[in-house]
Design a protein around this motif. Structure first.
Motif, PDB file in Angstrom:
ATOM      1  N   MET A   1       0.951  -1.222   0.024  1.00  0.00           N
ATOM      2  CA  MET A   1       0.198   0.146  -0.080  1.00  0.00           C
ATOM      3  C   MET A   1       0.993   1.140   0.032  1.00  0.00           C
ATOM      4  O   MET A   1       1.834   1.310   0.933  1.00  0.00           O
ATOM      5  CB  MET A   1      -0.832   0.013   1.050  1.00  0.00           C
ATOM      6  CG  MET A   1      -1.640   1.078   1.315  1.00  0.00           C
ATOM      7  SD  MET A   1      -3.447   1.317   0.850  1.00  0.00           S
ATOM      8  CE  MET A   1      -3.950  -0.175   0.279  1.00  0.00           C
ATOM      9  N   THR A   2       0.759   2.106  -0.965  1.00  0.00           N
ATOM     10  CA  THR A   2       1.481   3.266  -1.035  1.00  0.00           C
ATOM     11  C   THR A   2       0.631   4.651  -0.736  1.00  0.00           C
ATOM     12  O   THR A   2      -0.742   4.499  -0.743  1.00  0.00           O
ATOM     13  CB  THR A   2       1.890   3.303  -2.503  1.00  0.00           C
ATOM     14  OG1 THR A   2       0.748   3.562  -3.353  1.00  0.00           O
ATOM     15  CG2 THR A   2       2.564   2.294  -3.005  1.00  0.00           C
ATOM     16  N   THR A  63      -3.027  10.170   9.503  1.00  0.00           N
ATOM     17  CA  THR A  63      -2.563  10.884   8.152  1.00  0.00           C
ATOM     18  C   THR A  63      -2.539   9.461   7.336  1.00  0.00           C
ATOM     19  O   THR A  63      -2.678   8.420   7.583  1.00  0.00           O
ATOM     20  CB  THR A  63      -1.051  11.352   8.545  1.00  0.00           C
ATOM     21  OG1 THR A  63      -0.196  10.493   8.720  1.00  0.00           O
ATOM     22  CG2 THR A  63      -1.206  12.625   9.684  1.00  0.00           C
ATOM     23  N   ILE A  64      -2.218  10.043   5.906  1.00  0.00           N
ATOM     24  CA  ILE A  64      -2.048   8.935   5.002  1.00  0.00           C
ATOM     25  C   ILE A  64      -1.049   8.197   5.308  1.00  0.00           C
ATOM     26  O   ILE A  64      -1.041   6.876   5.017  1.00  0.00           O
ATOM     27  CB  ILE A  64      -2.017   9.564   3.708  1.00  0.00           C
ATOM     28  CG1 ILE A  64      -3.413  10.422   3.385  1.00  0.00           C
ATOM     29  CG2 ILE A  64      -1.495   8.667   2.703  1.00  0.00           C
ATOM     30  CD1 ILE A  64      -3.319  11.048   2.105  1.00  0.00           C
ATOM     31  N   ASN A  65       0.296   8.878   5.640  1.00  0.00           N
ATOM     32  CA  ASN A  65       1.451   8.180   5.900  1.00  0.00           C
ATOM     33  C   ASN A  65       1.300   7.043   7.093  1.00  0.00           C
ATOM     34  O   ASN A  65       1.720   5.765   7.087  1.00  0.00           O
ATOM     35  CB  ASN A  65       2.691   8.896   6.476  1.00  0.00           C
ATOM     36  CG  ASN A  65       3.243   9.501   5.258  1.00  0.00           C
ATOM     37  OD1 ASN A  65       3.413   8.921   3.914  1.00  0.00           O
ATOM     38  ND2 ASN A  65       3.948  10.806   5.153  1.00  0.00           N
ATOM     39  N   GLU A  66       0.741   7.398   8.081  1.00  0.00           N
ATOM     40  CA  GLU A  66       0.239   6.451   9.211  1.00  0.00           C
ATOM     41  C   GLU A  66      -0.524   5.252   8.625  1.00  0.00           C
ATOM     42  O   GLU A  66      -0.449   3.919   8.992  1.00  0.00           O
ATOM     43  CB  GLU A  66      -0.476   7.250  10.341  1.00  0.00           C
ATOM     44  CG  GLU A  66       0.378   8.029  11.239  1.00  0.00           C
ATOM     45  CD  GLU A  66      -0.532   8.954  12.160  1.00  0.00           C
ATOM     46  OE1 GLU A  66      -1.604   9.036  12.075  1.00  0.00           O
ATOM     47  OE2 GLU A  66       0.388   9.606  12.743  1.00  0.00           O
ATOM     48  N   ILE A  67      -1.454   5.501   7.820  1.00  0.00           N
ATOM     49  CA  ILE A  67      -2.256   4.372   7.192  1.00  0.00           C
ATOM     50  C   ILE A  67      -1.531   3.531   6.499  1.00  0.00           C
ATOM     51  O   ILE A  67      -1.296   2.249   6.596  1.00  0.00           O
ATOM     52  CB  ILE A  67      -3.565   4.878   6.280  1.00  0.00           C
ATOM     53  CG1 ILE A  67      -4.455   5.479   7.339  1.00  0.00           C
ATOM     54  CG2 ILE A  67      -4.086   3.787   5.310  1.00  0.00           C
ATOM     55  CD1 ILE A  67      -5.565   6.473   6.559  1.00  0.00           C
ATOM     56  N   VAL A  68      -0.580   4.097   5.542  1.00  0.00           N
ATOM     57  CA  VAL A  68       0.464   3.238   4.598  1.00  0.00           C
ATOM     58  C   VAL A  68       1.251   2.646   5.696  1.00  0.00           C
ATOM     59  O   VAL A  68       1.490   1.250   5.433  1.00  0.00           O
ATOM     60  CB  VAL A  68       1.128   4.317   3.750  1.00  0.00           C
ATOM     61  CG1 VAL A  68       2.290   3.459   3.152  1.00  0.00           C
ATOM     62  CG2 VAL A  68       0.240   4.791   2.612  1.00  0.00           C
ATOM     63  N   ASN A  69       1.839   3.213   6.621  1.00  0.00           N
ATOM     64  CA  ASN A  69       2.734   2.354   7.468  1.00  0.00           C
ATOM     65  C   ASN A  69       1.941   1.203   8.230  1.00  0.00           C
ATOM     66  O   ASN A  69       2.580   0.037   8.406  1.00  0.00           O
ATOM     67  CB  ASN A  69       3.420   3.244   8.556  1.00  0.00           C
ATOM     68  CG  ASN A  69       4.554   4.056   8.010  1.00  0.00           C
ATOM     69  OD1 ASN A  69       4.943   3.838   6.826  1.00  0.00           O
ATOM     70  ND2 ASN A  69       4.511   5.305   8.512  1.00  0.00           N
ATOM     71  N   TYR A  70       0.939   1.461   8.675  1.00  0.00           N
ATOM     72  CA  TYR A  70       0.179   0.365   9.505  1.00  0.00           C
ATOM     73  C   TYR A  70      -0.027  -0.643   8.508  1.00  0.00           C
ATOM     74  O   TYR A  70       0.064  -1.978   8.886  1.00  0.00           O
ATOM     75  CB  TYR A  70      -1.296   0.896   9.775  1.00  0.00           C
ATOM     76  CG  TYR A  70      -1.753  -0.154  10.721  1.00  0.00           C
ATOM     77  CD1 TYR A  70      -1.871  -0.231  12.159  1.00  0.00           C
ATOM     78  CD2 TYR A  70      -2.901  -0.996   9.927  1.00  0.00           C
ATOM     79  CE1 TYR A  70      -2.336  -1.134  12.793  1.00  0.00           C
ATOM     80  CE2 TYR A  70      -3.487  -1.930  10.850  1.00  0.00           C
ATOM     81  CZ  TYR A  70      -3.374  -2.148  12.091  1.00  0.00           C
ATOM     82  OH  TYR A  70      -4.074  -3.103  13.002  1.00  0.00           O
TER      83      TYR A  70
END
Length: 72
Positions: A1-2, A63-70
C-alpha cells in the motif's frame, strides 16, 4: 500500500475532499474526513490488503502516511 493507493481510494470512495490539498502528512481531519468516511476508507483498505485493523488502533491512524505504515 502506497500513499497514492490511499489517495486513489479516497477519491474512488467519492469523499468530499480537495484533491489538490492532499498531503501525506496532513491529518485526515484537515481533508474534511469524518469518522464515517474514515470507517469507509479503512474497510476498503482492509478488503484490498486482507489485513484487519483492531478497533483500538483506528484512532492512531490520522494521516495518509500512518495508514500506509500500518497496512504495509
Amino acid at each position: 500500500m502506497t500513499p497514492q493507493d490511499v489517495i486513489d481510494l479516497m477519491i474512488g470512495l467519492d469523499l468530499d475532499i480537495d484533491k489538490d490539498a492532499l498531503s501525506n502528512d496532513a491529518t485526515l481531519e484537515s481533508f474534511g474526513i469524518d469518522s464515517l468516511d474514515l470507517f469507509s476508507l479503512l474497510v476498503e483498505i482492509e478488503s484490498k490488503t486482507g489485513k484487519k485493523i483492531l478497533d483500538d488502533e483506528v484512532a492512531q491512524l490520522t494521516t495518509i502516511n500512518e495508514i500506509v505504515n500500518y497496512f504495509s
